[in-house]
Design an enzyme around this catalytic site. Structure first.
Site, mmCIF file in Angstrom:
data_model
loop_
_atom_site.group_PDB
_atom_site.id
_atom_site.type_symbol
_atom_site.label_atom_id
_atom_site.label_comp_id
_atom_site.label_asym_id
_atom_site.label_seq_id
_atom_site.Cartn_x
_atom_site.Cartn_y
_atom_site.Cartn_z
ATOM 1 N N LYS A 126 16.823 5.050 15.776
ATOM 2 C CA LYS A 126 16.358 5.305 14.467
ATOM 3 C C LYS A 126 15.509 7.030 14.543
ATOM 4 O O LYS A 126 15.984 8.023 14.007
ATOM 5 C CB LYS A 126 15.650 4.542 13.520
ATOM 6 C CG LYS A 126 15.630 4.933 12.139
ATOM 7 C CD LYS A 126 14.460 5.717 11.603
ATOM 8 C CE LYS A 126 14.415 6.405 10.409
ATOM 9 N NZ LYS A 126 13.110 6.708 9.809
ATOM 10 N N GLY A 171 10.783 3.256 -3.920
ATOM 11 C CA GLY A 171 12.021 3.505 -3.906
ATOM 12 C C GLY A 171 12.939 2.728 -2.596
ATOM 13 O O GLY A 171 14.095 2.492 -2.861
ATOM 14 N N ASN A 213 7.118 7.701 -2.587
ATOM 15 C CA ASN A 213 8.494 7.656 -2.600
ATOM 16 C C ASN A 213 9.376 6.405 -1.942
ATOM 17 O O ASN A 213 10.192 5.818 -2.520
ATOM 18 C CB ASN A 213 9.239 8.787 -1.924
ATOM 19 C CG ASN A 213 8.719 10.212 -2.766
ATOM 20 O OD1 ASN A 213 8.624 10.110 -4.014
ATOM 21 N ND2 ASN A 213 8.457 11.354 -1.828
ATOM 22 N N ILE A 214 8.876 6.239 -0.727
ATOM 23 C CA ILE A 214 9.612 5.131 0.008
ATOM 24 C C ILE A 214 8.935 3.672 -0.426
ATOM 25 O O ILE A 214 9.867 2.756 -0.474
ATOM 26 C CB ILE A 214 9.327 5.029 1.495
ATOM 27 C CG1 ILE A 214 10.623 4.421 2.398
ATOM 28 C CG2 ILE A 214 8.119 4.860 2.210
ATOM 29 C CD1 ILE A 214 11.754 5.110 2.228
ATOM 30 N N PHE A 264 0.725 -1.185 0.036
ATOM 31 C CA PHE A 264 0.013 0.036 0.175
ATOM 32 C C PHE A 264 0.860 1.194 0.028
ATOM 33 O O PHE A 264 1.670 1.455 0.945
ATOM 34 C CB PHE A 264 -0.913 -0.050 1.230
ATOM 35 C CG PHE A 264 -2.068 -0.939 1.206
ATOM 36 C CD1 PHE A 264 -1.875 -2.307 1.305
ATOM 37 C CD2 PHE A 264 -3.375 -0.416 1.052
ATOM 38 C CE1 PHE A 264 -2.857 -3.214 1.268
ATOM 39 C CE2 PHE A 264 -4.341 -1.524 0.813
ATOM 40 C CZ PHE A 264 -4.146 -2.628 1.104
ATOM 41 N N GLY A 265 0.703 2.166 -0.988
ATOM 42 C CA GLY A 265 1.348 3.419 -1.016
ATOM 43 C C GLY A 265 2.640 3.369 -2.010
ATOM 44 O O GLY A 265 3.655 2.905 -1.837
ATOM 45 N N GLY A 266 2.268 3.704 -3.264
ATOM 46 C CA GLY A 266 3.339 3.588 -4.248
ATOM 47 C C GLY A 266 4.136 5.105 -4.459
ATOM 48 O O GLY A 266 4.455 5.385 -5.453
HETATM 49 N N1 LIG Z 1 10.751 9.274 2.247
HETATM 50 C C1 LIG Z 1 11.371 9.053 3.100
HETATM 51 O O1 LIG Z 1 12.460 9.208 3.345
HETATM 52 C C2 LIG Z 1 10.954 7.912 4.147
HETATM 53 C C3 LIG Z 1 11.796 7.140 4.710
HETATM 54 C C4 LIG Z 1 11.505 6.326 5.826
HETATM 55 C C5 LIG Z 1 10.232 6.166 5.929
HETATM 56 N N2 LIG Z 1 9.222 6.792 5.486
HETATM 57 C C6 LIG Z 1 7.975 6.684 5.928
HETATM 58 O O2 LIG Z 1 7.164 6.107 4.806
HETATM 59 C C7 LIG Z 1 6.051 6.479 4.850
HETATM 60 C C8 LIG Z 1 5.581 7.198 3.389
HETATM 61 O O3 LIG Z 1 6.515 8.459 3.206
HETATM 62 P P1 LIG Z 1 6.696 8.560 1.679
HETATM 63 O O4 LIG Z 1 8.029 9.771 1.737
HETATM 64 O O5 LIG Z 1 6.861 7.614 0.632
HETATM 65 O O6 LIG Z 1 5.379 9.561 1.229
HETATM 66 P P2 LIG Z 1 4.647 9.708 -0.021
HETATM 67 O O7 LIG Z 1 3.615 10.732 0.061
HETATM 68 O O8 LIG Z 1 5.789 9.877 -1.130
HETATM 69 O O9 LIG Z 1 3.834 8.280 -0.453
HETATM 70 C C9 LIG Z 1 2.743 7.952 0.282
HETATM 71 C C10 LIG Z 1 1.816 7.150 -0.714
HETATM 72 O O10 LIG Z 1 0.755 6.799 0.050
HETATM 73 C C11 LIG Z 1 -0.572 7.001 -0.915
HETATM 74 N N3 LIG Z 1 -1.593 6.799 -0.238
HETATM 75 C C12 LIG Z 1 -2.394 7.856 0.721
HETATM 76 N N4 LIG Z 1 -3.397 7.482 1.171
HETATM 77 C C13 LIG Z 1 -3.665 5.989 0.522
HETATM 78 C C14 LIG Z 1 -4.596 4.978 0.916
HETATM 79 N N5 LIG Z 1 -5.745 5.223 1.496
HETATM 80 N N6 LIG Z 1 -4.396 3.819 0.255
HETATM 81 C C15 LIG Z 1 -3.307 3.706 -0.527
HETATM 82 N N7 LIG Z 1 -2.214 4.513 -0.896
HETATM 83 C C16 LIG Z 1 -2.425 5.516 -0.085
HETATM 84 C C17 LIG Z 1 -0.293 8.287 -1.456
HETATM 85 O O11 LIG Z 1 -1.005 8.307 -2.726
HETATM 86 C C18 LIG Z 1 1.311 8.310 -1.954
HETATM 87 O O12 LIG Z 1 1.629 7.300 -3.095
HETATM 88 C C19 LIG Z 1 5.832 7.766 5.865
HETATM 89 O O13 LIG Z 1 5.337 6.917 7.012
HETATM 90 C C20 LIG Z 1 7.005 8.136 6.098
HETATM 91 O O14 LIG Z 1 7.447 8.585 7.232
HETATM 92 C C21 LIG Z 1 9.561 7.617 4.396
HETATM 93 O O1 LIG Z 2 8.503 10.822 6.804
HETATM 94 P P1 LIG Z 2 8.425 11.805 8.069
HETATM 95 O O2 LIG Z 2 7.147 12.935 7.769
HETATM 96 O O3 LIG Z 2 8.214 11.161 9.322
HETATM 97 O O4 LIG Z 2 9.933 12.437 8.455
HETATM 98 C C1 LIG Z 2 10.329 13.245 7.505
HETATM 99 C C2 LIG Z 2 11.820 12.641 7.100
HETATM 100 O O5 LIG Z 2 12.640 12.769 8.179
HETATM 101 C C3 LIG Z 2 11.902 11.011 6.786
HETATM 102 O O6 LIG Z 2 10.976 10.732 5.697
HETATM 103 C C4 LIG Z 2 13.131 10.591 6.333
HETATM 104 O O7 LIG Z 2 13.644 10.892 5.195
HETATM 105 C C5 LIG Z 2 13.431 9.094 6.774
HETATM 106 O O8 LIG Z 2 12.892 8.720 7.915
HETATM 107 C C6 LIG Z 2 14.666 8.575 6.637
HETATM 108 O O9 LIG Z 2 14.579 7.316 6.779
#
Ligand SMILES: NC(=O)c1ccc[n+]([C@@H]2O[C@H](COP(=O)([O-])OP(=O)(O)OC[C@H]3O[C@@H](n4cnc5c(N)ncnc54)[C@H](O)[C@@H]3O)[C@@H](O)[C@H]2O)c1
Ligand SMILES: O=P(O)(O)OC[C@@H](O)[C@@H](O)[C@H](O)[C@H](O)CO
Length: 410
Positions: free
Chosen positions: A213, A16, A12-13, A8-10
């Site tokens: 972390k 990637g 960034n993370i 679920f959730g396509g």
């Molecule tokens: N980006 C980072 O560096 C990073 C690193 C570690 C952890 N995270 C965690 O990963 C999670 C996602 O972060 P992200 O940066 O990928 O955000 P993002 O906004 O790029 O991705 C979130 C995705 O979830 C989708 N989404 C929203 N509601 C939904 C639903 N009801 N059903 C299915 N998909 C739905 C969105 O459309 C979006 O594609 C967060 O909890 C974040 O804290 C992010």
């Molecule tokens: O995703 P959040 O909003 O909880 O926090 C933002 C950033 O600190 C987070 O996405 C980091 O890039 C990530 O947690 C690195 O592992």
């Protein structure tokens, strides 16, 4: 039949990190999202690229063997896919878990495969899988709950890789840092055994990993974001080039390190090395990570178990120093009315409509009797007073006043 993971959730993370490692482990990945543009792109392509960027140059991997379903329009298909999957993961944001739970509950309920589904939430939050499980259980018939363990097993995780917002012209391709860490509890899988995903570091006790972390990577990242935005910096790397902000980040990390070393069996030297790695990672000039992305959702970030109040509360309980963390809280409180960030408008409203003590309770969830409470109330009061002062000024002077209201920035 090959192994199948529903993710679920396509975003960034999702693309990637999670999908990359599921793909490498031999899973077919079925993305589930609600954003038409992402689903359409995933449905009309056969591959996308994940590029690691570092001082050493760039290295690209191609991700294939995926499908995608829009859960807004094709919920029944998602339920069917879950009923025959091996793994369910998600990276949607902690506040979205309650929305994806009902469909997962339905998929789990109709399972008849001999092996239980492995459910692993990949969010920046302590106990995110437990939270998801709670929502799934609340959407499951009470009689069926008795046999839930035969159909699903739940493991918490800590996930670490910086994936900045991507260039809107890059399609599905993702540029990310090289470093990654994915730690998951292994005990919930018992004699069934955990899924075979080589990128995962399986552990018995997750708390030291997730706290280390969240209270190192995310506390420092958010500190750089909030101080950086206030000082007019665009990216985290730019904020970290500012010697004042870099010093503040180091001070904050000294406080969280003291907690990590005191609470968990982690040596001071090992934590110090970890801190240095994190400082280098968030300073990475090759990642264009905006202060708005890293500061996003300030209400979540200011909440009780999160990156600032979580460690500060535990330090206060131990009678240890937490003043630098209070500085980060102060700067987070100033992350108000930021475009496209709903929570930043909610934060402004709470600060405007409540007394300092009531706003502190609403924002942080701290108990009024907690040893940290009065110190946070003072910080809230300070930020509220600045807003009142600026509101009283004639319009032409407002910009000027803001430029002077930066006591912590040189
Ligand atoms: N980006 C980072 O560096 C990073 C690193 C570690 C952890 N995270 C965690 O990963 C999670 C996602 O972060 P992200 O940066 O990928 O955000 P993002 O906004 O790029 O991705 C979130 C995705 O979830 C989708 N989404 C929203 N509601 C939904 C639903 N009801 N059903 C299915 N998909 C739905 C969105 O459309 C979006 O594609 C967060 O909890 C974040 O804290 C992010
Ligand atoms: O995703 P959040 O909003 O909880 O926090 C933002 C950033 O600190 C987070 O996405 C980091 O890039 C990530 O947690 C690195 O592992």
């Amino acid at each position: 039949m090959g192994k199948k993971a529903i993710h679920f959730g396509g975003g960034n993370i999702g693309r990637g990190f999670v999908a990359e490692f599921l793909h490498t482990a031999g899973y077919e990945v079925v993305f589930v999202d609600v954003m038409d543009s992402i689903i359409n792109a995933l449905q009309t392509t056969k591959s996308y690229q994940v590029t690691e960027v570092s001082e050493g140059g760039e290295s690209t991997k191609t991700i294939t063997n995926y499908r995608a379903i829009n859960s807004k329009t094709h919920e029944a298909d998602v339920i069917q896919e879950i009923s025959t999957a091996d793994v369910v993961t998600c990276a949607v944001g902690p506040n979205i878990l309650k929305f994806i739970a009902p469909v997962i509950a339905k998929g789990i309920d109709i399972r008849s495969t001999p092996k239980p589904l492995a459910v692993i939430a990949c969010e920046n939050a302590i106990g995110a899988t437990d939270t998801l499980r709670g929502f799934i259980e609340s959407h499951t018939d009470s009689e069926r709950l008795k046999t839930m363990g035969e159909r699903a097993q739940y493991a918490n995780s800590a996930i670490d890789r910086i994936v900045p917002a991507q260039d809107p012209n890059s399609g599905l391709n993702v540029r990310i840092e090289k470093f990654y860490e994915w730690v998951v509890e292994k005990t919930p899988f018992g004699s069934v055994g955990h899924p075979d995903i080589p990128a995962i570091h399986w552990v018995d006790h997750l708390e030291p990993y997730i706290e280390r972390k969240l209270f190192t990577v995310n506390t420092s990242h958010a500190t750089a974001a909030y101080y950086g935005r206030y000082a007019g910096k665009k990216t985290i790397a730019e904020a970290m080039r500012d010697s004042y902000i870099r010093g503040v980040v180091r001070d904050v990390l000294k406080e969280t390190a003291s907690l990590i070393v005191d609470k968990h069996e982690i040596e001071a030297q090992e934590q110090q090395e970890y801190v240095e790695t994190i400082i280098a990672r968030i300073s990475n000039p090759y990642l264009e990570d905006s202060v708005e992305r890293v500061g996003r959702a300030p209400l979540r970030k200011l909440s009780r178990k999160e990156r600032f109040i979580g460690p500060a509360a535990q330090l206060a309980e131990r009678g240890m120093k937490y003043d630098s963390l209070l500085g980060s809280v102060e700067m987070a409180l100033r992350f108000q009315n930021v475009d496209e960030d709903e929570e930043s408008f909610g934060l402004a409203k709470i600060l405007k409509e409540n007394s300092p003590a009531d706003a502190t309770v609403q924002l942080t969830g701290l108990e009024r009797s907690h040893p940290l409470f009065s110190a946070v109330v003072k910080v809230v009061d300070q930020v509220q007073s600045e807003a009142k002062y600026v509101a009283l000024l004639p319009a032409p002077l407002v910009g000027d006043a803001r430029s002077h209201a930066q006591p912590r920035i040189c």
